[in-house]
Design a protein around this motif. Structure first.
Motif, PDB file in Angstrom:
ATOM      1  N   LEU A  72       0.674  -1.166  -0.052  1.00  0.00           N
ATOM      2  CA  LEU A  72       0.066  -0.076   0.106  1.00  0.00           C
ATOM      3  C   LEU A  72       0.843   1.205  -0.027  1.00  0.00           C
ATOM      4  O   LEU A  72       1.916   1.191   0.486  1.00  0.00           O
ATOM      5  CB  LEU A  72      -0.902  -0.165   1.186  1.00  0.00           C
ATOM      6  CG  LEU A  72      -2.073  -0.959   1.244  1.00  0.00           C
ATOM      7  CD1 LEU A  72      -2.547  -0.783   2.467  1.00  0.00           C
ATOM      8  CD2 LEU A  72      -2.959  -0.689   0.114  1.00  0.00           C
ATOM      9  N   SER A  73       0.358   2.221  -0.629  1.00  0.00           N
ATOM     10  CA  SER A  73       1.210   3.783  -0.701  1.00  0.00           C
ATOM     11  C   SER A  73       0.864   4.158   0.701  1.00  0.00           C
ATOM     12  O   SER A  73      -0.146   3.835   1.371  1.00  0.00           O
ATOM     13  CB  SER A  73       0.614   4.187  -1.705  1.00  0.00           C
ATOM     14  OG  SER A  73      -0.447   4.783  -1.562  1.00  0.00           O
ATOM     15  N   HIS A  79      -5.551   6.217   4.589  1.00  0.00           N
ATOM     16  CA  HIS A  79      -6.799   6.008   4.428  1.00  0.00           C
ATOM     17  C   HIS A  79      -7.551   4.901   5.228  1.00  0.00           C
ATOM     18  O   HIS A  79      -8.588   5.007   5.771  1.00  0.00           O
ATOM     19  CB  HIS A  79      -7.330   6.006   2.883  1.00  0.00           C
ATOM     20  CG  HIS A  79      -8.778   5.856   2.559  1.00  0.00           C
ATOM     21  ND1 HIS A  79      -9.488   7.105   2.849  1.00  0.00           N
ATOM     22  CD2 HIS A  79      -9.421   4.700   2.109  1.00  0.00           C
ATOM     23  CE1 HIS A  79     -10.748   6.342   2.513  1.00  0.00           C
ATOM     24  NE2 HIS A  79     -10.808   5.363   2.149  1.00  0.00           N
ATOM     25  N   GLN A  80      -6.873   3.809   5.161  1.00  0.00           N
ATOM     26  CA  GLN A  80      -7.232   2.521   5.996  1.00  0.00           C
ATOM     27  C   GLN A  80      -7.287   2.713   7.224  1.00  0.00           C
ATOM     28  O   GLN A  80      -8.284   2.374   8.022  1.00  0.00           O
ATOM     29  CB  GLN A  80      -6.445   1.241   5.542  1.00  0.00           C
ATOM     30  CG  GLN A  80      -6.579   0.830   4.010  1.00  0.00           C
ATOM     31  CD  GLN A  80      -7.749   0.049   3.819  1.00  0.00           C
ATOM     32  OE1 GLN A  80      -8.636  -0.318   4.634  1.00  0.00           O
ATOM     33  NE2 GLN A  80      -8.223  -0.060   2.415  1.00  0.00           N
ATOM     34  N   VAL A  81      -6.260   3.191   7.736  1.00  0.00           N
ATOM     35  CA  VAL A  81      -6.258   3.819   9.365  1.00  0.00           C
ATOM     36  C   VAL A  81      -7.285   4.573   9.713  1.00  0.00           C
ATOM     37  O   VAL A  81      -8.051   4.265  10.578  1.00  0.00           O
ATOM     38  CB  VAL A  81      -4.767   4.145   9.601  1.00  0.00           C
ATOM     39  CG1 VAL A  81      -4.708   4.902  11.135  1.00  0.00           C
ATOM     40  CG2 VAL A  81      -3.652   3.135   9.393  1.00  0.00           C
ATOM     41  N   GLN A  82      -7.685   5.703   8.905  1.00  0.00           N
ATOM     42  CA  GLN A  82      -8.661   6.754   9.335  1.00  0.00           C
ATOM     43  C   GLN A  82      -9.981   5.863   9.330  1.00  0.00           C
ATOM     44  O   GLN A  82     -10.781   6.163   9.999  1.00  0.00           O
ATOM     45  CB  GLN A  82      -8.597   7.776   8.249  1.00  0.00           C
ATOM     46  CG  GLN A  82      -9.624   8.968   8.666  1.00  0.00           C
ATOM     47  CD  GLN A  82      -9.235   9.464  10.081  1.00  0.00           C
ATOM     48  OE1 GLN A  82      -8.157   9.729  10.125  1.00  0.00           O
ATOM     49  NE2 GLN A  82     -10.390   9.640  10.755  1.00  0.00           N
TER      50      GLN A  82
END
Length: 92
Positions: A72-73, A79-82
């Motif tokens: 993942l960039s 974005h995933q963490v958010q």
């Protein structure tokens, strides 16, 4: 690995904090670390008696479980963490 959101009310009243001299407060800010001295019953690190209330949310299953996060960039990972953080806050 599933995440279970838990929040505890009343934990901040279990210990008291000693007010440090101003020069130590200034040093703490300069070093960007927290210098604090806590105490409980009889001046020992034994917490004061305090009623605690726990709020437990539903289990959250991360969407990253089967994804290689190294591919993942930085922006995609953020974005995933958010998304996980938002899900955590909504469950609490």
């Amino acid at each position: 690995v599933p995440i279970v959101p838990v929040y505890t009310f009343g934990a901040t009243k279990m210990f008291r904090r000693v007010q440090l001299p101003q020069f130590l407060e200034t040093l703490s800010r300069a070093l960007k670390i927290s210098l604090c001295l806590l105490f409980g019953k009889l001046g020992l690190p034994i917490p004061f008696r305090q009623r605690l209330v726990y709020v437990i949310g539903k289990t959250i299953w991360p969407t990253l479980a089967n994804i290689d996060t190294s591919s993942l960039s930085g922006e995609e990972f953020d974005h995933q963490v958010q998304e996980m953080h938002d899900a955590f806050c909504n469950e609490i």
